[in-house]
Design a protein around this motif. Structure first.
Motif, short mmCIF file in Angstrom:
data_model
loop_
_atom_site.label_atom_id
_atom_site.label_comp_id
_atom_site.label_asym_id
_atom_site.label_seq_id
_atom_site.Cartn_x
_atom_site.Cartn_y
_atom_site.Cartn_z
N ALA A 1 -6.21 9.39 41.86
CA ALA A 1 -7.01 9.46 43.08
C ALA A 1 -8.49 9.43 42.76
CB ALA A 1 -6.67 10.74 43.85
N THR A 2 -8.88 10.08 41.67
CA THR A 2 -10.30 10.14 41.30
C THR A 2 -10.85 8.76 40.95
OG1 THR A 2 -10.04 12.39 40.46
CG2 THR A 2 -12.00 11.17 39.76
N ILE A 3 -10.16 8.02 40.09
CA ILE A 3 -10.66 6.71 39.68
C ILE A 3 -10.69 5.75 40.86
CG2 ILE A 3 -8.39 5.85 38.94
CD1 ILE A 3 -11.84 5.01 37.40
N ALA A 4 -9.70 5.85 41.74
CA ALA A 4 -9.65 4.93 42.88
C ALA A 4 -10.77 5.22 43.87
CB ALA A 4 -8.29 5.05 43.58
N VAL A 5 -10.90 6.48 44.29
CA VAL A 5 -11.90 6.83 45.31
C VAL A 5 -13.32 6.77 44.73
CG1 VAL A 5 -12.72 8.67 46.83
CG2 VAL A 5 -10.26 8.23 46.60
N PHE A 6 -13.50 7.33 43.54
CA PHE A 6 -14.83 7.33 42.93
C PHE A 6 -15.32 5.90 42.68
CE2 PHE A 6 -17.42 7.11 39.06
CZ PHE A 6 -18.49 7.91 39.42
N SER A 7 -14.49 5.10 42.05
CA SER A 7 -14.89 3.73 41.73
C SER A 7 -15.00 2.88 42.99
CB SER A 7 -13.89 3.10 40.76
OG SER A 7 -14.32 1.82 40.36
N ALA B 1 -23.96 -0.01 36.28
CA ALA B 1 -23.40 1.31 36.02
C ALA B 1 -24.47 2.27 35.51
CB ALA B 1 -22.27 1.20 35.01
N THR B 2 -24.41 3.50 36.01
CA THR B 2 -25.32 4.55 35.57
C THR B 2 -24.55 5.57 34.74
OG1 THR B 2 -24.95 5.84 37.58
CG2 THR B 2 -26.75 4.23 37.63
N ALA B 3 -25.22 6.61 34.32
CA ALA B 3 -24.59 7.63 33.46
C ALA B 3 -23.38 8.26 34.13
CB ALA B 3 -25.62 8.70 33.09
N ILE B 4 -23.47 8.54 35.43
CA ILE B 4 -22.35 9.18 36.12
C ILE B 4 -21.12 8.28 36.14
CG2 ILE B 4 -23.10 8.38 38.40
CD1 ILE B 4 -21.40 11.74 37.55
N THR C 1 -15.69 7.75 34.33
CA THR C 1 -14.70 6.75 33.94
C THR C 1 -14.13 7.02 32.55
OG1 THR C 1 -15.89 5.13 35.28
CG2 THR C 1 -14.25 4.28 33.74
N LEU C 2 -14.97 7.45 31.62
CA LEU C 2 -14.48 7.77 30.27
C LEU C 2 -13.55 8.99 30.29
CD1 LEU C 2 -17.71 7.16 28.15
CD2 LEU C 2 -15.53 5.91 27.97
N ILE C 3 -13.86 9.97 31.12
CA ILE C 3 -12.99 11.15 31.24
C ILE C 3 -11.63 10.73 31.79
CG2 ILE C 3 -12.63 13.32 32.49
CD1 ILE C 3 -15.65 13.79 32.32
N ILE C 4 -11.63 9.90 32.83
CA ILE C 4 -10.38 9.45 33.42
C ILE C 4 -9.58 8.61 32.42
CG2 ILE C 4 -9.40 7.94 35.20
CD1 ILE C 4 -11.73 8.88 36.99
N PHE C 5 -10.27 7.77 31.66
CA PHE C 5 -9.59 6.97 30.64
C PHE C 5 -8.90 7.88 29.62
CE2 PHE C 5 -9.34 4.71 26.62
CZ PHE C 5 -8.89 3.46 26.99
N ALA C 6 -9.59 8.93 29.20
CA ALA C 6 -9.03 9.86 28.22
C ALA C 6 -7.81 10.60 28.78
CB ALA C 6 -10.10 10.85 27.76
N LEU D 1 -14.75 -0.02 32.69
CA LEU D 1 -15.58 0.03 31.48
C LEU D 1 -15.97 -1.38 31.04
CD1 LEU D 1 -13.67 2.80 29.49
CD2 LEU D 1 -15.92 3.00 30.56
N TYR D 2 -15.04 -2.31 31.17
CA TYR D 2 -15.36 -3.70 30.86
C TYR D 2 -16.45 -4.23 31.80
CZ TYR D 2 -14.92 -8.79 31.26
OH TYR D 2 -15.18 -10.13 31.34
N ARG D 3 -16.34 -3.89 33.08
CA ARG D 3 -17.34 -4.35 34.06
C ARG D 3 -18.70 -3.71 33.80
NH1 ARG D 3 -18.62 -7.05 37.06
NH2 ARG D 3 -18.53 -6.20 39.15
N PHE D 4 -18.69 -2.46 33.29
CA PHE D 4 -19.96 -1.81 32.96
C PHE D 4 -20.66 -2.55 31.82
CE2 PHE D 4 -18.14 2.59 34.30
CZ PHE D 4 -18.10 2.16 35.61
N VAL D 5 -19.86 -2.96 30.83
CA VAL D 5 -20.42 -3.65 29.67
C VAL D 5 -20.85 -5.07 30.02
CG1 VAL D 5 -19.92 -4.50 27.34
CG2 VAL D 5 -19.08 -2.25 28.06
N ARG D 6 -20.01 -5.75 30.82
CA ARG D 6 -20.29 -7.14 31.19
C ARG D 6 -20.28 -7.28 32.72
NH1 ARG D 6 -17.17 -11.75 28.48
NH2 ARG D 6 -19.02 -12.78 29.33
#
Length: 237
Positions: A78-84, A102-105, A110-115, A151-156
């Motif tokens: 739910a977090t990744i869907a609503v937040f993103s 993408a900013t720091a937040i 996203t990294l926390i959710i990935f983990a 994360l891919y979209r943040f990088v590219r």
């Protein structure tokens, strides 16, 4: 502690019920890019966002107090869907505005959710989950893939599959995922006549179907609008 858990659960259930109701209104409301006609969708969408913040916040605290893989899976999905899905509205045109990136937040969440998604998949593969294994496994993989894509979209930000309307398609897919994630959690607690895991999976399956359908619809609508503009004489524009 038990009183705190009870209060959190009641708050979580009430906010989840509100999210399901206002989310349905937002889903059914017209969603054109026209500001006036899209007012109901945006207003009810904001109410859905506020309700989901309470849902996710209480769920996070409950998961920290007593870790449950099923509850953790629902929370990260739910977090990744609503937040993103919300944040992508602030990153519409990175090709035109460097601030629309993408900013720091974005990176931190996203990294926390990935983990967490990776940890849930690890538990599922190694036999660390006993109950609701298919649901937790699908939630873990889904969260992992969503986070990896972001994360891919943040990088590219301008890499494939970027287009001027990509933000719209991402918003549709992610917010529908968040909404039907709330419906799945609601169904898992209320529709006890359905056997698990279909008690939850019917909602996520319906959400995926609607997401694909709506992306195709808005893609064709956008393409038709471009074709109509192309047929208008230059002196009439």
């Amino acid at each position: 502690m038990q009183l705190l858990i009870k209060i959190l659960l009641i708050t979580h259930i009430c906010a989840g019920s509100v999210a399901v109701l206002v989310g349905l209104i937002s889903l059914l409301a017209p969603k054109p890019l026209n500001i006036e006609r899209g007012r109901t969708h945006r207003r009810t969408g904001n109410y859905f966002l506020y309700a989901m913040i309470v849902v996710i916040g209480t769920a996070t605290i409950l998961t920290i107090i007593s870790f449950n893989p099923y509850f953790a899976g629902l929370t990260v999905a739910a977090t990744i869907a609503v937040f993103s899905g919300y944040r992508v509205l602030r990153r519409k045109r990175p090709d035109l505005n460097p601030a629309d990136r993408a900013t720091a937040i974005d990176w931190i969440v996203t990294l926390i959710i990935f983990a967490v998604g990776l940890y849930l998949v690890f538990l599922a593969v190694t036999g660390g989950i006993v109950q609701n294994l298919p649901v937790v496994y699908s939630l873990g993989i889904g969260s992992l893939l969503y986070a990896a894509y972001d994360l891919y979209r943040f990088v590219r930000p301008l890499g494939f599959p970027f287009s001027p309307n990509l933000w719209l398609y991402e918003h549709l897919v992610k917010m529908l995922g968040g909404y039907f994630g709330a419906v799945a959690a609601f169904s898992g607690s209320v529709l006890v006549i359905l056997p698990p895991p279909w008690r939850q999976l019917w909602a996520t399956s319906l959400g995926q179907f609607l997401a694909i359908t709506m992306v195709i619809y808005y893609y064709r609508k956008s393409k038709n609008q471009k074709n109509r503009i192309g047929r208008i004489p230059v002196d009439k524009i």
